[in-house]
Scaffold this motif. Structure first.
Motif, PDB file in Angstrom:
ATOM      1  N   GLN A  62     121.427  52.507  43.675  1.00 31.14           N
ATOM      2  CA  GLN A  62     122.392  52.555  42.581  1.00 31.14           C
ATOM      3  C   GLN A  62     123.056  51.201  42.351  1.00 31.14           C
ATOM      4  O   GLN A  62     123.382  50.840  41.221  1.00 31.14           O
ATOM      5  N   THR A  64     121.755  48.117  43.680  1.00 34.01           N
ATOM      6  CA  THR A  64     120.844  46.970  43.722  1.00 34.01           C
ATOM      7  C   THR A  64     120.744  46.238  42.378  1.00 34.01           C
ATOM      8  O   THR A  64     120.741  45.007  42.341  1.00 34.01           O
ATOM      9  N   PRO A  65     120.653  46.956  41.233  1.00 30.79           N
ATOM     10  CA  PRO A  65     120.635  46.232  39.959  1.00 30.79           C
ATOM     11  C   PRO A  65     121.872  45.365  39.747  1.00 30.79           C
ATOM     12  O   PRO A  65     121.804  44.332  39.074  1.00 30.79           O
ATOM     13  N   LEU A  69     121.171  41.794  38.434  1.00 32.83           N
ATOM     14  CA  LEU A  69     121.278  41.633  36.984  1.00 32.83           C
ATOM     15  C   LEU A  69     122.680  41.394  36.451  1.00 32.83           C
ATOM     16  O   LEU A  69     122.829  41.127  35.256  1.00 32.83           O
ATOM     17  N   THR A  70     123.711  41.472  37.288  1.00 35.89           N
ATOM     18  CA  THR A  70     125.066  41.395  36.757  1.00 35.89           C
ATOM     19  C   THR A  70     125.378  40.035  36.141  1.00 35.89           C
ATOM     20  O   THR A  70     126.066  39.953  35.116  1.00 35.89           O
ATOM     21  N   SER A  93     123.312  55.456  29.157  1.00 33.23           N
ATOM     22  CA  SER A  93     123.758  56.153  30.363  1.00 33.23           C
ATOM     23  C   SER A  93     123.885  57.651  30.127  1.00 33.23           C
ATOM     24  O   SER A  93     123.514  58.466  30.985  1.00 33.23           O
ATOM     25  N   LEU A 119     118.694  54.135  40.342  1.00 38.03           N
ATOM     26  CA  LEU A 119     118.261  52.781  39.992  1.00 38.03           C
ATOM     27  C   LEU A 119     118.458  52.495  38.507  1.00 38.03           C
ATOM     28  O   LEU A 119     118.950  51.423  38.113  1.00 38.03           O
ATOM     29  N   LEU A 120     118.096  53.471  37.643  1.00 39.70           N
ATOM     30  CA  LEU A 120     118.216  53.273  36.194  1.00 39.70           C
ATOM     31  C   LEU A 120     119.680  53.192  35.754  1.00 39.70           C
ATOM     32  O   LEU A 120     120.065  52.318  34.958  1.00 39.70           O
ATOM     33  N   THR A 123     121.130  49.929  36.678  1.00 44.17           N
ATOM     34  CA  THR A 123     120.697  48.849  35.796  1.00 44.17           C
ATOM     35  C   THR A 123     121.594  48.755  34.570  1.00 44.17           C
ATOM     36  O   THR A 123     122.013  47.667  34.161  1.00 44.17           O
ATOM     37  N   VAL A 124     121.909  49.901  33.972  1.00 44.96           N
ATOM     38  CA  VAL A 124     122.815  49.904  32.818  1.00 44.96           C
ATOM     39  C   VAL A 124     124.203  49.423  33.230  1.00 44.96           C
ATOM     40  O   VAL A 124     124.852  48.647  32.527  1.00 44.96           O
ATOM     41  N   ALA A 126     124.965  47.313  35.460  1.00 42.42           N
ATOM     42  CA  ALA A 126     124.983  45.866  35.678  1.00 42.42           C
ATOM     43  C   ALA A 126     125.325  45.107  34.405  1.00 42.42           C
ATOM     44  O   ALA A 126     125.863  43.987  34.460  1.00 42.42           O
TER      45      ALA A 126
END
Length: 410
Positions: A62, A64-65, A69-70, A93, A119-120, A123-124, A126
């Motif tokens: 949750q 890791t992105p 990517l932040t 989201s 994970l998805l 990503t959002v 981030a």
């Protein structure tokens, strides 16, 4: 025009219509998110027979992105319309949350699904998180920014109080599926708030020029010891001290043999302390000192260590209340010191760096805590976090005192 609130009022930022819409939408959405997190953690433990490693894996995926990517999300925030970015992030989201809810309601959800959606959604997040944090300055302007930032922390804390408690009760009554569905519906609130805003009233600066490189923001931070020191402390606390998403479910289930309702109340105790700290922060008008930031981290570390030794569920709730108070007071003070001290040209990227450090270290910490839980016991996560935070805060207090001594240099 909305009449201005008293300049001494802790809610003075709510006189700004756009901020009211923003805050109202966030309260609903974040409450739904905390309900979902509680349900997700309980579901992971149910599917894996209480595996701390599995819970650590989902939490790590949750966040890791955020680690990867932040900084790019902060670059997007400095380059594009923040309101439009937030609209897109909330719509995506909400869609992902709905799909996860449907899998849970139909009984087909598996650990692999939870890992994928963690994970998805991460990503959002981030992209959404640094954009949301830096968007507050456009809503209220620099004069009201400390108050608005504190109020933002307050509504997040309110959501952390209401969300887990409501989720625990709903899980016991209806199961995890309906909780997941409520989270998906909650995303309609921030979308509506953003659409109802008056763009002409946003306090945007002149269009930024140049390539908006991440490296420029990193150089800006590196040249400012008053920014690097609190960010270094945030890294240590985020890595070791803020892994409650892993430690609390494990302790509730394996130490206190608590059911879903009691687990929700345990999380609520932590969040209630956070709410009190956030409300106290609304009185802040100036940039906090480095000593205040490091001192609050030191108190947090001591309290987290004590929380790990609580012999009963009731004492654990009391100790977690004070631990939550100290953790939020520290995080808010560090946020204000970094945000109010950074150049507005780089604010989106600097706050992305703050988010990266605070949340991006969580995957490593979550995996470490989950791995230690088996050989050392579930309490070890709180002990490790508390002792490491105490040591890091003490070192930062010494470094800050040396930096601020009279003499040449900063």
């Amino acid at each position: 025009m909305t009449p201005a609130l008293d300049s001494s009022s802790p809610f003075r930022s709510l006189a700004v219509r756009n901020f009211r819409l923003f805050a109202a939408g966030q309260v609903v959405s974040v409450t739904g998110t905390w309900m979902m997190i509680t349900a997700q953690d309980w579901l992971v433990l149910s599917l894996t027979d209480g595996s701390g490693s599995a819970l650590g894996l989902v939490t790590a995926l949750q966040f890791t992105p955020v680690l990867l990517l932040t900084l790019y999300g902060g670059r997007l925030a400095d380059r594009h319309d923040k309101r439009v970015l937030l609209l897109g992030a909330n719509l995506v989201s909400g869609t992902l949350a709905l799909l996860l809810a449907l899998l849970t309601l139909t009984g087909t959800v598996r650990l692999a699904h939870l890992c994928l959606f963690a994970l998805l959604l991460g990503t959002v997040s981030a992209i959404e998180t640094p954009t949301r944090i830096s968007f507050v300055s456009e809503l209220v302007g620099p004069a009201l920014l400390p108050n608005a930032s504190a109020l933002s922390t307050s509504y997040f804390s309110v959501s952390r109080v209401v969300g887990p408690a409501a989720s625990g009760a709903l899980i016991a009554w209806l199961g995890t599926g309906p909780v997941m569905l409520l989270n998906a519906v909650s995303y309609a609130a921030p979308v509506a708030g953003l659409l109802l805003m008056r763009p002409a009233e946003l306090l945007r600066g002149p269009p930024a020029r140049g390539r908006h490189r991440v490296v420029d923001a990193l150089r800006h931070v590196a040249s400012r010891p008053d920014l690097t020191l609190p960010l270094s402390l945030v890294a240590a606390v985020g890595l070791f001290g803020l892994n409650f998403q892993v430690t609390l479910p494990l302790i509730a289930r394996t130490v206190y043999d608590a059911d879903a309702t009691s687990f929700g109340l345990l999380t609520t105790a932590l969040a209630a302390g956070s709410l009190l700290a956030a409300l106290a922060g609304t009185a802040r008008r100036d940039r906090p000192s480095g000593t205040l930031v490091a001192g609050s981290a030191l108190v947090f570390g001591v309290l987290e260590t004590l929380a790990g030794a609580a012999p009963t569920l009731g004492l654990a709730m009391v100790s977690l209340f004070f631990t939550g108070l100290a953790s939020t007071y520290f995080a808010q003070a560090a946020n204000h010191r970094v945000q109010l001290g950074s150049d507005p040209r780089f604010r989106g990227r600097v706050m992305a760096l703050y988010t990266l450090i605070l949340q991006g270290t969580t995957p490593l910490g979550s995996l470490l805590v989950g791995a230690l839980a088996a050989p050392l016991g579930p309490r070890s996560g709180l002990w490790l976090g508390g002792l490491a935070t105490t040591l890091a805060a003490a070192l930062c207090l010494v470094a800050d005192r040396r930096r601020t001594k009279p003499g040449p240099g900063l």
